[in-house]
Design a protein around this motif. Structure first.
Motif, PDB file in Angstrom:
ATOM      1  N   SER A  68       0.716  -1.217  -0.135  1.00 19.93           N
ATOM      2  CA  SER A  68       0.073  -0.061   0.180  1.00 19.93           C
ATOM      3  C   SER A  68       0.987   1.316   0.029  1.00 19.93           C
ATOM      4  N   LEU A  69       0.397   2.357  -0.704  1.00 14.36           N
ATOM      5  CA  LEU A  69       1.380   3.361  -0.667  1.00 14.36           C
ATOM      6  C   LEU A  69       0.969   4.310   0.496  1.00 14.36           C
ATOM      7  N   SER A  70      -0.135   4.110   0.812  1.00 13.20           N
ATOM      8  CA  SER A  70      -0.735   4.963   1.918  1.00 13.20           C
ATOM      9  C   SER A  70      -0.185   4.638   3.475  1.00 13.20           C
ATOM     10  N   ALA A  71      -0.158   3.403   3.598  1.00 16.56           N
ATOM     11  CA  ALA A  71       0.056   2.999   4.956  1.00 16.56           C
ATOM     12  C   ALA A  71       0.710   1.513   4.737  1.00 16.56           C
ATOM     13  N   PRO A  72       1.797   1.276   4.458  1.00 13.37           N
ATOM     14  CA  PRO A  72       2.371  -0.314   4.319  1.00 13.37           C
ATOM     15  C   PRO A  72       2.033  -1.208   5.366  1.00 13.37           C
ATOM     16  N   CYS A  73       1.981  -0.728   6.651  1.00 11.46           N
ATOM     17  CA  CYS A  73       1.735  -1.397   7.887  1.00 11.46           C
ATOM     18  C   CYS A  73       0.527  -0.859   8.668  1.00 11.46           C
ATOM     19  N   ARG A  74      -0.384  -1.489   9.054  1.00 11.21           N
ATOM     20  CA  ARG A  74      -1.809  -1.301   9.740  1.00 11.21           C
ATOM     21  C   ARG A  74      -1.899  -2.201  10.718  1.00 11.21           C
ATOM     22  N   ALA A  75      -2.412  -1.505  11.627  1.00  7.50           N
ATOM     23  CA  ALA A  75      -2.800  -2.476  12.814  1.00  7.50           C
ATOM     24  C   ALA A  75      -4.484  -2.433  12.826  1.00  7.50           C
ATOM     25  N   ILE A  76      -5.139  -3.547  13.264  1.00  6.38           N
ATOM     26  CA  ILE A  76      -6.548  -3.704  13.267  1.00  6.38           C
ATOM     27  C   ILE A  76      -6.947  -4.036  14.783  1.00  6.38           C
ATOM     28  N   LEU A  77      -7.646  -3.130  15.364  1.00  2.00           N
ATOM     29  CA  LEU A  77      -8.040  -3.185  16.771  1.00  2.00           C
ATOM     30  C   LEU A  77      -9.592  -3.589  16.602  1.00  2.00           C
ATOM     31  N   GLU A  78      -9.788  -4.999  17.506  1.00  2.00           N
ATOM     32  CA  GLU A  78     -11.163  -5.684  17.454  1.00  2.00           C
ATOM     33  C   GLU A  78     -11.616  -5.851  18.712  1.00  2.00           C
ATOM     34  N   GLY A  79     -12.681  -6.235  19.090  1.00  2.00           N
ATOM     35  CA  GLY A  79     -13.299  -6.726  20.331  1.00  2.00           C
ATOM     36  C   GLY A  79     -12.739  -5.918  21.619  1.00  2.00           C
ATOM     37  N   VAL A  80     -12.989  -4.718  21.474  1.00  2.00           N
ATOM     38  CA  VAL A  80     -12.736  -3.897  22.559  1.00  2.00           C
ATOM     39  C   VAL A  80     -13.808  -3.945  23.418  1.00  2.00           C
ATOM     40  N   ARG A  81     -13.197  -4.097  24.894  1.00  2.00           N
ATOM     41  CA  ARG A  81     -14.351  -4.223  25.874  1.00  2.00           C
ATOM     42  C   ARG A  81     -14.010  -4.006  27.174  1.00  2.00           C
ATOM     43  N   VAL A  82     -14.675  -3.460  28.273  1.00  2.00           N
ATOM     44  CA  VAL A  82     -14.390  -3.166  29.488  1.00  2.00           C
ATOM     45  C   VAL A  82     -15.386  -3.637  30.259  1.00  2.00           C
ATOM     46  N   ALA A  83     -15.229  -4.203  31.478  1.00  2.00           N
ATOM     47  CA  ALA A  83     -16.366  -4.683  32.197  1.00  2.00           C
ATOM     48  C   ALA A  83     -17.296  -3.681  32.458  1.00  2.00           C
ATOM     49  N   SER A  84     -18.637  -3.907  32.530  1.00  2.00           N
ATOM     50  CA  SER A  84     -19.462  -2.706  32.536  1.00  2.00           C
ATOM     51  C   SER A  84     -19.584  -2.076  33.770  1.00  2.00           C
ATOM     52  N   THR A 109       1.542   2.110  11.084  1.00  2.00           N
ATOM     53  CA  THR A 109       1.555   3.731  10.805  1.00  2.00           C
ATOM     54  C   THR A 109       0.240   4.188  10.899  1.00  2.00           C
ATOM     55  N   VAL A 110      -0.940   3.214  10.990  1.00  2.00           N
ATOM     56  CA  VAL A 110      -2.325   3.572  11.274  1.00  2.00           C
ATOM     57  C   VAL A 110      -3.026   2.581  12.029  1.00  2.00           C
ATOM     58  N   MET A 111      -3.768   2.802  12.568  1.00  2.00           N
ATOM     59  CA  MET A 111      -4.600   1.896  13.457  1.00  2.00           C
ATOM     60  C   MET A 111      -6.022   1.866  12.678  1.00  2.00           C
ATOM     61  N   ASN A 112      -6.799   0.683  12.407  1.00  2.00           N
ATOM     62  CA  ASN A 112      -7.982   0.612  11.799  1.00  2.00           C
ATOM     63  C   ASN A 112      -8.861  -0.074  12.825  1.00  2.00           C
TER      64      ASN A 112
END
Length: 144
Positions: A68-84, A109-112
């Motif tokens: 990718s020209l815009s961000a050759p390394c991206r992180a993907i964040l999923e399943g974010v939870r905090v106890a209610s 360089t980017v978090m999705n």
């Protein structure tokens, strides 16, 4: 009370499933085999937040190297939870900061992330942390 984030272990799976089930979206899933899901994780790190010996938060992060020209390394964040019972105490902010640091160390360089369209409070939370809605998800530049 000290909050620490660490990689999850197989022993953490029941507590993680409890956090996921607290969420209104998670209540519809009763057929999950958490240990099989844990075994299937590849290229993904499952992280837990632990306070006084109790698992009170969780997230998953993947680092993806792309052509990718815009961000050759991206992180993907999923399943974010905090106890209610602990929401509103800035634990979510600490959780996302921990994820961002892990992403940076992994070369991202980017978090999705994606969030259910009905999670309006979550959307406000991510926007407050500097994430921008783009396409059908959120992303944030991870520059120091």
């Amino acid at each position: 009370m000290t909050l620490a984030f660490r990689p999850a272990t197989r022993a953490d799976v029941p507590a993680i499933l409890e956090l996921l089930a607290e969420d209104w979206i998670g209540t519809a899933r009763t057929d999950l085999d958490g240990e099989a899901m844990f075994d299937a994780l590849q290229g993904t790190e499952l992280i837990v937040g632990e306070m006084d010996g109790e698992i009170i938060a969780t997230y998953q992060i993947s680092i993806n190297h792309l052509i990718s020209l815009s961000a050759p390394c991206r992180a993907i964040l999923e399943g974010v939870r905090v106890a209610s019972h602990l929401r509103g105490q800035k634990i979510g902010e600490q959780l996302v900061a921990d994820a961002e640091e892990r992403a940076k160390r992994g070369g991202a360089t980017v978090m999705n992330l994606t969030s259910n369209a009905k999670r309006e409070a979550a959307h406000r939370f991510y926007i407050r942390l500097g994430y921008k809605q783009s396409h059908a998800g959120f992303k944030k530049a991870l520059t120091s």
